[in-house]
Design a protein around this motif. Structure first.
Motif, PDB file in Angstrom:
ATOM      1  N   ALA A  22       8.609 -15.120 -32.717  1.00 25.51           N
ATOM      2  CA  ALA A  22       9.124 -15.848 -34.169  1.00 25.51           C
ATOM      3  C   ALA A  22       9.054 -14.555 -35.318  1.00 25.51           C
ATOM      4  O   ALA A  22       8.218 -13.728 -35.135  1.00 25.51           O
ATOM      5  N   ASN A  23       9.577 -14.784 -36.345  1.00 23.27           N
ATOM      6  CA  ASN A  23       9.378 -14.052 -37.568  1.00 23.27           C
ATOM      7  C   ASN A  23       9.186 -14.950 -38.682  1.00 23.27           C
ATOM      8  O   ASN A  23       9.313 -16.126 -38.906  1.00 23.27           O
ATOM      9  N   THR A  24       8.351 -14.383 -39.484  1.00 21.04           N
ATOM     10  CA  THR A  24       8.144 -14.929 -40.929  1.00 21.04           C
ATOM     11  C   THR A  24       8.363 -13.886 -42.018  1.00 21.04           C
ATOM     12  O   THR A  24       8.105 -12.585 -41.877  1.00 21.04           O
ATOM     13  N   ALA A  25       8.817 -14.365 -43.052  1.00 18.12           N
ATOM     14  CA  ALA A  25       9.327 -13.288 -44.320  1.00 18.12           C
ATOM     15  C   ALA A  25       8.090 -12.728 -44.754  1.00 18.12           C
ATOM     16  O   ALA A  25       8.085 -11.683 -45.396  1.00 18.12           O
ATOM     17  N   LEU A  26       7.072 -13.259 -44.612  1.00 20.87           N
ATOM     18  CA  LEU A  26       5.619 -12.943 -45.157  1.00 20.87           C
ATOM     19  C   LEU A  26       5.276 -11.638 -44.605  1.00 20.87           C
ATOM     20  O   LEU A  26       4.435 -10.880 -45.082  1.00 20.87           O
ATOM     21  N   SER A  27       5.831 -11.144 -43.243  1.00 20.77           N
ATOM     22  CA  SER A  27       5.305 -10.064 -42.656  1.00 20.77           C
ATOM     23  C   SER A  27       5.902  -8.832 -43.197  1.00 20.77           C
ATOM     24  O   SER A  27       5.327  -7.584 -43.466  1.00 20.77           O
ATOM     25  N   LYS A  28       6.867  -9.029 -44.162  1.00 23.88           N
ATOM     26  CA  LYS A  28       7.159  -7.893 -44.998  1.00 23.88           C
ATOM     27  C   LYS A  28       6.719  -7.615 -46.414  1.00 23.88           C
ATOM     28  O   LYS A  28       6.966  -6.492 -47.096  1.00 23.88           O
ATOM     29  N   VAL A  29       5.633  -8.538 -46.510  1.00 21.18           N
ATOM     30  CA  VAL A  29       4.886  -8.318 -47.799  1.00 21.18           C
ATOM     31  C   VAL A  29       3.970  -7.144 -47.581  1.00 21.18           C
ATOM     32  O   VAL A  29       3.157  -7.179 -46.637  1.00 21.18           O
ATOM     33  N   SER A  38       5.997   0.048 -40.839  1.00 19.39           N
ATOM     34  CA  SER A  38       6.364  -0.279 -42.033  1.00 19.39           C
ATOM     35  C   SER A  38       6.530  -1.904 -42.297  1.00 19.39           C
ATOM     36  O   SER A  38       6.743  -2.514 -41.138  1.00 19.39           O
ATOM     37  N   PRO A  39       6.280  -2.265 -43.422  1.00 22.09           N
ATOM     38  CA  PRO A  39       6.470  -3.866 -43.501  1.00 22.09           C
ATOM     39  C   PRO A  39       7.846  -4.396 -43.003  1.00 22.09           C
ATOM     40  O   PRO A  39       7.898  -5.436 -42.575  1.00 22.09           O
ATOM     41  N   ASP A  40       8.785  -3.744 -43.364  1.00 21.82           N
ATOM     42  CA  ASP A  40      10.236  -4.083 -42.775  1.00 21.82           C
ATOM     43  C   ASP A  40      10.428  -4.004 -41.514  1.00 21.82           C
ATOM     44  O   ASP A  40      11.287  -4.738 -41.158  1.00 21.82           O
ATOM     45  N   LYS A  41       9.691  -3.172 -40.692  1.00 15.50           N
ATOM     46  CA  LYS A  41       9.771  -3.110 -39.456  1.00 15.50           C
ATOM     47  C   LYS A  41       8.919  -4.096 -38.354  1.00 15.50           C
ATOM     48  O   LYS A  41       9.175  -3.977 -37.390  1.00 15.50           O
ATOM     49  N   THR A  42       8.186  -4.851 -39.019  1.00 14.27           N
ATOM     50  CA  THR A  42       7.102  -5.723 -38.443  1.00 14.27           C
ATOM     51  C   THR A  42       8.327  -6.842 -37.834  1.00 14.27           C
ATOM     52  O   THR A  42       7.661  -7.490 -36.801  1.00 14.27           O
ATOM     53  N   ILE A  43       9.295  -7.311 -38.324  1.00 12.91           N
ATOM     54  CA  ILE A  43      10.269  -8.090 -37.735  1.00 12.91           C
ATOM     55  C   ILE A  43      10.449  -7.614 -36.111  1.00 12.91           C
ATOM     56  O   ILE A  43      11.070  -8.798 -35.453  1.00 12.91           O
ATOM     57  N   TYR A  44      10.621  -6.454 -35.851  1.00 10.54           N
ATOM     58  CA  TYR A  44      10.879  -5.981 -34.577  1.00 10.54           C
ATOM     59  C   TYR A  44       9.575  -6.170 -33.460  1.00 10.54           C
ATOM     60  O   TYR A  44      10.034  -6.140 -32.305  1.00 10.54           O
ATOM     61  N   THR A  45       8.556  -6.307 -33.920  1.00  6.93           N
ATOM     62  CA  THR A  45       7.373  -6.460 -33.218  1.00  6.93           C
ATOM     63  C   THR A  45       7.354  -7.450 -31.770  1.00  6.93           C
ATOM     64  O   THR A  45       7.178  -7.071 -30.858  1.00  6.93           O
ATOM     65  N   PRO A  46       7.872  -8.721 -32.211  1.00  7.78           N
ATOM     66  CA  PRO A  46       7.805  -9.544 -31.140  1.00  7.78           C
ATOM     67  C   PRO A  46       8.549  -8.992 -29.857  1.00  7.78           C
ATOM     68  O   PRO A  46       8.289  -9.334 -28.599  1.00  7.78           O
ATOM     69  N   THR A  47       9.714  -8.527 -30.276  1.00  9.01           N
ATOM     70  CA  THR A  47      10.740  -8.134 -29.010  1.00  9.01           C
ATOM     71  C   THR A  47      10.231  -6.858 -28.247  1.00  9.01           C
ATOM     72  O   THR A  47      10.432  -6.720 -27.203  1.00  9.01           O
ATOM     73  N   LEU A  48       9.668  -5.902 -29.224  1.00  9.73           N
ATOM     74  CA  LEU A  48       9.272  -4.806 -28.748  1.00  9.73           C
ATOM     75  C   LEU A  48       7.990  -4.973 -27.688  1.00  9.73           C
ATOM     76  O   LEU A  48       8.179  -4.486 -26.702  1.00  9.73           O
ATOM     77  N   ASP A  49       7.212  -6.023 -28.103  1.00 15.04           N
ATOM     78  CA  ASP A  49       6.035  -6.312 -27.193  1.00 15.04           C
ATOM     79  C   ASP A  49       6.522  -6.971 -25.922  1.00 15.04           C
ATOM     80  O   ASP A  49       6.213  -6.696 -24.935  1.00 15.04           O
TER      81      ASP A  49
END
Length: 336
Positions: A22-29, A38-49
């Protein structure tokens, strides 16, 4: 020290390892999550892992499974345990911003919003019910359900939920230097909003302050009839607090010693307040002769993608500590 803090573990015949993405907008803070370049790229971590665990490599981006300091991602540990145990993990999409590149069971949730700007998980009740249905389904296939997670920024949403439910929590971080001031600033703002809106019920707190993983995991635990293991650190304490708040039976939590003994947090005290006794794994990464793994011992990363629970599951399936450590070292060395 013993590999497991509690030697009284059951021996499953048909275990299933799952991980909720899942994602949360707080990861971009800025300063909240160390899960991406970078903060904006944190949203991709779940799928990359998840790619790494399923395919043995990250396939959608030209990157290696290490932090900038050379610390191996917890997904490499989970990958090693899945290979050692001969298991195929089930990934669950509770709310990603984008279509994942690996097969997932989709709960059709939305990515989590910023709880300072409105309800973070408006579909929390639906996610709980869909998670419960999935847990019921998995009961027909398995006698032990291990639930991991990957949601960058999740320790901050966990902090908001735990404090919203009345627990004086301090949470861990993937950073060696825990950014408490930034997390506390966010949590204080969210708790103030909860008070102003008069929100005190359990799923109401999750709706306003949480992330999609929390209600999905709580629902799965509720629907599963066998033994449930929440594989993770402070995020899973938030799940356990929700489970308690809903009057359900508390499951077991399995994590790493690096979370359990984290001096920058109060994992043990919060677990005790909830009424749960976590089991923790001590893989002795500092003694394996690998620079990156040794960084876990100084507080970097600590846990993630159900790594602690994956090691616990390997032990429950009869693998010795030496076999587990050797599998991890071989897997991680293959990426060096």
């Amino acid at each position: 020290m013993a590999f497991l803090s509690d030697s009284k573990i059951s021996s499953p015949k048909r275990p299933i390892f799952t991980s909720i993405l899942a994602n949360t907008a707080l990861s971009k803070v800025p300063g909240i999550s160390g899960a991406g370049s970078s903060p904006d790229k944190t949203i991709y971590t779940p799928t990359l892992d998840a790619e790494l665990i399923v395919n043995g490599e990250i396939t959608s981006m030209p990157i290696r499974p290490n932090t900038p300091t050379g610390c191996p991602t917890p997904a490499t540990i989970t990958r090693a345990m899945m290979q050692l145990c001969g298991l195929t993990p089930l990934f669950i999409n509770a709310g990603l911003e984008y279509t994942p590149t690996i097969p997932t069971f989709d709960l059709y949730g939305q990515a989590g919003g910023d709880p300072r700007k409105g309800d973070a998980v408006p579909d929390a009740k639906s996610l709980f019910q869909r998670g419960k249905q999935l847990g019921t389904l998995l009961s027909t296939l398995s006698d032990m359900l291990v639930i991991g997670e990957c949601i960058p920024g999740g320790t901050t949403t966990a902090l908001c939920v735990l404090r919203g439910l009345g627990y004086s929590a301090r949470v861990s971080s993937s950073f060696a230097d825990n950014p408490h001031p930034r997390k506390d600033e966010i949590a204080d703002a969210v708790i103030q909003q909860l008070k102003e809106r008069g929100i005190t019920d359990t799923l109401g707190v999750v709706t306003a302050a949480g992330d999609p993983m929390i209600p999905a995991a709580a629902g799965m635990a509720n629907g599963f009839s066998g033994e449930v293991i929440l594989a993770g650190g402070t995020q899973m304490l938030a799940v356990a607090a929700v489970i308690k708040g809903l009057g359900m039976c508390l499951p077991k939590i399995a994590t790493t010693i690096y979370v359990h003994d984290d001096a920058s947090a109060n994992f043990r005290e919060t677990a005790e307040a909830i009424g749960i006794s976590p089991v923790y794994v001590d893989p002795e990464f500092g003694a394996l002769g690998h620079y990156g793994l040794a960084r876990y011992c100084i507080g970097e990363v600590k846990e993630g993608m159900g790594a602690g629970g994956a090691m616990y599951l390997a032990a429950a399936m009869g693998h010795s500590p030496s076999e587990i450590r050797e599998a991890i070292l071989q897997t991680i060395s293959s990426y060096s």
